[in-house]
Design a protein around this motif. Structure first.
Motif, PDB file in Angstrom:
ATOM      1  N   VAL A 105     -15.628   1.718 -38.015  1.00  0.00           N
ATOM      2  CA  VAL A 105     -14.498   0.586 -38.727  1.00  0.00           C
ATOM      3  C   VAL A 105     -13.923  -0.293 -37.697  1.00  0.00           C
ATOM      4  O   VAL A 105     -14.003  -1.530 -38.050  1.00  0.00           O
ATOM      5  N   LEU A 106     -13.945  -0.113 -36.371  1.00  0.00           N
ATOM      6  CA  LEU A 106     -13.488  -1.131 -35.407  1.00  0.00           C
ATOM      7  C   LEU A 106     -14.547  -2.240 -35.148  1.00  0.00           C
ATOM      8  O   LEU A 106     -14.306  -3.259 -35.128  1.00  0.00           O
ATOM      9  N   GLU A 107     -15.597  -1.610 -35.269  1.00  0.00           N
ATOM     10  CA  GLU A 107     -17.049  -2.422 -34.962  1.00  0.00           C
ATOM     11  C   GLU A 107     -17.040  -3.679 -36.167  1.00  0.00           C
ATOM     12  O   GLU A 107     -17.012  -4.845 -35.872  1.00  0.00           O
ATOM     13  N   GLU A 108     -16.959  -3.177 -37.349  1.00  0.00           N
ATOM     14  CA  GLU A 108     -16.842  -4.001 -38.536  1.00  0.00           C
ATOM     15  C   GLU A 108     -15.635  -5.071 -38.476  1.00  0.00           C
ATOM     16  O   GLU A 108     -15.721  -6.058 -38.984  1.00  0.00           O
ATOM     17  N   LEU A 109     -14.526  -4.389 -38.143  1.00  0.00           N
ATOM     18  CA  LEU A 109     -13.526  -5.289 -38.511  1.00  0.00           C
ATOM     19  C   LEU A 109     -13.551  -6.511 -37.384  1.00  0.00           C
ATOM     20  O   LEU A 109     -13.278  -7.601 -37.526  1.00  0.00           O
ATOM     21  N   ALA A 125     -12.311   6.112 -42.232  1.00  0.00           N
ATOM     22  CA  ALA A 125     -13.823   6.176 -41.785  1.00  0.00           C
ATOM     23  C   ALA A 125     -14.837   5.252 -42.553  1.00  0.00           C
ATOM     24  O   ALA A 125     -15.514   4.687 -42.239  1.00  0.00           O
ATOM     25  N   HIS A 126     -14.790   5.675 -43.941  1.00  0.00           N
ATOM     26  CA  HIS A 126     -15.886   5.226 -44.994  1.00  0.00           C
ATOM     27  C   HIS A 126     -15.731   3.758 -45.055  1.00  0.00           C
ATOM     28  O   HIS A 126     -16.672   3.120 -45.663  1.00  0.00           O
ATOM     29  N   TRP A 127     -14.678   3.083 -44.619  1.00  0.00           N
ATOM     30  CA  TRP A 127     -14.697   1.627 -44.807  1.00  0.00           C
ATOM     31  C   TRP A 127     -15.288   0.920 -43.584  1.00  0.00           C
ATOM     32  O   TRP A 127     -15.708  -0.315 -44.007  1.00  0.00           O
ATOM     33  N   GLY A 128     -15.951   1.604 -42.890  1.00  0.00           N
ATOM     34  CA  GLY A 128     -16.990   1.132 -41.939  1.00  0.00           C
ATOM     35  C   GLY A 128     -18.452   1.438 -42.151  1.00  0.00           C
ATOM     36  O   GLY A 128     -19.259   0.999 -41.351  1.00  0.00           O
ATOM     37  N   TRP A 129     -18.748   2.048 -43.338  1.00  0.00           N
ATOM     38  CA  TRP A 129     -19.883   2.266 -43.544  1.00  0.00           C
ATOM     39  C   TRP A 129     -20.712   1.088 -44.158  1.00  0.00           C
ATOM     40  O   TRP A 129     -20.264  -0.227 -44.478  1.00  0.00           O
ATOM     41  N   GLU A 130     -22.056   1.189 -44.273  1.00  0.00           N
ATOM     42  CA  GLU A 130     -22.769   0.244 -44.717  1.00  0.00           C
ATOM     43  C   GLU A 130     -22.503   0.050 -45.995  1.00  0.00           C
ATOM     44  O   GLU A 130     -22.308   1.048 -47.033  1.00  0.00           O
ATOM     45  N   ASN A 131     -22.606  -1.170 -46.518  1.00  0.00           N
ATOM     46  CA  ASN A 131     -22.261  -1.467 -47.754  1.00  0.00           C
ATOM     47  C   ASN A 131     -20.558  -1.432 -48.249  1.00  0.00           C
ATOM     48  O   ASN A 131     -20.231  -1.074 -49.497  1.00  0.00           O
ATOM     49  N   SER A 132     -20.016  -1.200 -47.372  1.00  0.00           N
ATOM     50  CA  SER A 132     -18.659  -1.194 -47.522  1.00  0.00           C
ATOM     51  C   SER A 132     -17.884  -2.348 -47.683  1.00  0.00           C
ATOM     52  O   SER A 132     -18.450  -3.389 -47.658  1.00  0.00           O
ATOM     53  N   TRP A 133     -16.530  -2.491 -48.230  1.00  0.00           N
ATOM     54  CA  TRP A 133     -15.902  -3.664 -48.478  1.00  0.00           C
ATOM     55  C   TRP A 133     -15.754  -4.387 -47.186  1.00  0.00           C
ATOM     56  O   TRP A 133     -15.855  -5.832 -47.442  1.00  0.00           O
ATOM     57  N   ILE A 134     -15.831  -3.958 -46.055  1.00  0.00           N
ATOM     58  CA  ILE A 134     -15.483  -4.817 -44.807  1.00  0.00           C
ATOM     59  C   ILE A 134     -17.055  -5.639 -44.677  1.00  0.00           C
ATOM     60  O   ILE A 134     -16.864  -6.761 -44.197  1.00  0.00           O
ATOM     61  N   GLU A 135     -18.077  -4.956 -44.573  1.00  0.00           N
ATOM     62  CA  GLU A 135     -19.356  -5.488 -44.406  1.00  0.00           C
ATOM     63  C   GLU A 135     -19.700  -6.402 -45.516  1.00  0.00           C
ATOM     64  O   GLU A 135     -20.205  -7.583 -45.185  1.00  0.00           O
ATOM     65  N   ASN A 136     -19.252  -6.098 -46.915  1.00  0.00           N
ATOM     66  CA  ASN A 136     -19.430  -7.165 -47.934  1.00  0.00           C
ATOM     67  C   ASN A 136     -18.621  -8.411 -47.377  1.00  0.00           C
ATOM     68  O   ASN A 136     -19.292  -9.555 -47.936  1.00  0.00           O
ATOM     69  N   LEU A 137     -17.450  -8.228 -47.063  1.00  0.00           N
ATOM     70  CA  LEU A 137     -16.706  -9.346 -46.757  1.00  0.00           C
ATOM     71  C   LEU A 137     -17.264 -10.222 -45.724  1.00  0.00           C
ATOM     72  O   LEU A 137     -16.887 -11.491 -45.844  1.00  0.00           O
ATOM     73  N   ALA A 176     -17.425 -10.281 -29.994  1.00  0.00           N
ATOM     74  CA  ALA A 176     -18.532  -9.668 -29.645  1.00  0.00           C
ATOM     75  C   ALA A 176     -18.571  -8.490 -28.718  1.00  0.00           C
ATOM     76  O   ALA A 176     -19.210  -7.544 -28.757  1.00  0.00           O
ATOM     77  N   MET A 177     -17.683  -8.678 -27.893  1.00  0.00           N
ATOM     78  CA  MET A 177     -17.476  -7.572 -26.604  1.00  0.00           C
ATOM     79  C   MET A 177     -17.074  -6.225 -27.263  1.00  0.00           C
ATOM     80  O   MET A 177     -17.473  -5.233 -26.905  1.00  0.00           O
ATOM     81  N   GLY A 178     -16.034  -6.633 -27.980  1.00  0.00           N
ATOM     82  CA  GLY A 178     -15.349  -5.592 -28.669  1.00  0.00           C
ATOM     83  C   GLY A 178     -16.405  -4.590 -29.533  1.00  0.00           C
ATOM     84  O   GLY A 178     -16.220  -3.412 -29.429  1.00  0.00           O
ATOM     85  N   SER A 179     -16.894  -5.334 -30.278  1.00  0.00           N
ATOM     86  CA  SER A 179     -17.791  -4.892 -31.560  1.00  0.00           C
ATOM     87  C   SER A 179     -19.020  -4.206 -30.606  1.00  0.00           C
ATOM     88  O   SER A 179     -19.386  -3.009 -31.132  1.00  0.00           O
ATOM     89  N   SER A 180     -19.549  -4.787 -29.499  1.00  0.00           N
ATOM     90  CA  SER A 180     -20.479  -4.094 -28.740  1.00  0.00           C
ATOM     91  C   SER A 180     -19.878  -2.706 -27.837  1.00  0.00           C
ATOM     92  O   SER A 180     -20.753  -1.611 -28.012  1.00  0.00           O
ATOM     93  N   VAL A 209      -5.588  -0.931 -36.225  1.00  0.00           N
ATOM     94  CA  VAL A 209      -5.648  -0.792 -37.408  1.00  0.00           C
ATOM     95  C   VAL A 209      -7.066   0.044 -37.698  1.00  0.00           C
ATOM     96  O   VAL A 209      -7.163   0.789 -38.676  1.00  0.00           O
ATOM     97  N   GLY A 210      -8.080  -0.472 -36.789  1.00  0.00           N
ATOM     98  CA  GLY A 210      -9.282   0.370 -37.035  1.00  0.00           C
ATOM     99  C   GLY A 210      -9.379   1.581 -36.981  1.00  0.00           C
ATOM    100  O   GLY A 210     -10.193   2.478 -37.374  1.00  0.00           O
ATOM    101  N   LEU A 211      -8.650   2.245 -35.962  1.00  0.00           N
ATOM    102  CA  LEU A 211      -8.251   3.610 -35.784  1.00  0.00           C
ATOM    103  C   LEU A 211      -7.536   4.278 -36.870  1.00  0.00           C
ATOM    104  O   LEU A 211      -7.490   5.638 -37.061  1.00  0.00           O
ATOM    105  N   LEU A 212      -6.871   3.674 -37.826  1.00  0.00           N
ATOM    106  CA  LEU A 212      -5.738   4.178 -38.869  1.00  0.00           C
ATOM    107  C   LEU A 212      -6.484   4.154 -40.133  1.00  0.00           C
ATOM    108  O   LEU A 212      -6.485   5.034 -41.155  1.00  0.00           O
ATOM    109  N   LEU A 213      -7.555   3.117 -40.283  1.00  0.00           N
ATOM    110  CA  LEU A 213      -8.049   3.054 -41.865  1.00  0.00           C
ATOM    111  C   LEU A 213      -9.242   4.037 -41.850  1.00  0.00           C
ATOM    112  O   LEU A 213      -9.580   4.876 -41.253  1.00  0.00           O
TER     113      LEU A 213
END
Length: 211
Positions: free
Chosen positions: A171-175, A18-30, A148-152, A12-16
């Motif tokens: 995006v993958l990191e934030e998800l 890219a701007h959904w993984g930015w700072e202040n995006s909906w993923i980080e706000n969630l 944690a390992m995946g986001s790292s 999913v992270g590879l398909l969403l």
């Protein structure tokens, strides 16, 4: 379900976008909302716990949620105007905050206080009790570790070249962080359930509640 969500984060992270993984995006706000939910639950448990040790336990846990949420918000820098806007989205820095020199000292003092509260609450006994009753949150802990390992890895740590993922790395990191925080909330719920079950057993056996 969280393990499946974590695994699904990769394709999913590879398909969403890219701007959904930015700072202040909906993923980080969630993520921040999930962390505040964890704090709210800990605060509620602190208020409702009848025993002193349980209150100390939740008093030691609650501030940690706020510290992690503050870190996700760059200690408040995300509420200011971005310093720059690049291909990786808006760029924020806590270095612009007047209180930045005090952040890590205050955070360290808060964590030290929390550690003291957890020691006074005999966290070791709580863990031992959960292990004896088969209530330790192993699944949640596994999800947190894998997330944690995946986001790292997505950040380019642990020897992995994140450039291979391109703009989707963020995006993958934030998800994965989102899934990890959800697992932490469920782990906290498992601890609360274990404490409540033990208290009920104590009442039935005539030992009373934890003091």
């Amino acid at each position: 379900m969280l393990l499946l969500a974590g695994a699904a984060s990769i394709p999913v992270g590879l398909l969403l976008p890219a701007h959904w993984g930015w700072e202040n995006s909906w993923i980080e706000n969630l993520q921040v909302l999930i962390l505040l939910l964890g704090f709210s639950c800990a605060a509620m448990l602190l208020r409702r716990s009848p025993g002193r040790r349980d209150r100390l336990l939740w008093l030691g846990i609650a501030p940690v949620w706020l510290l992690v949420a503050a870190r996700e918000l760059s200690w408040g820098a995300v509420f200011a105007e971005p310093l720059a806007f690049t291909a990786e989205g808006p760029q924020f820095s806590s270095n612009t905050l007047w209180f930045k020199p005090y952040v890590y000292g205050l955070a360290g003092a808060a964590l030290g206080t929390c550690a003291g509260l957890l020691a006074a609450a005999r966290l070791d006994r709580v863990i031992g009790q959960m292990l004896r009753h088969g209530a330790f949150p192993w699944a949640e802990a596994l999800v947190v570790l894998l997330a944690a390992m995946g986001s790292s890895l997505a950040e380019g740590h642990l020897g992995w070249d994140a450039n291979a993922l391109g703009d989707q790395a963020q995006v993958l990191e934030e998800l994965l962080e989102l899934v990890g925080y959800m697992a932490l909330v469920l782990a906290q719920a498992r601890v609360a359930w274990s404490l409540r079950s033990t208290a009920q057993e104590d009442v039935r056996s005539g030992r009373g509640t934890r003091k």
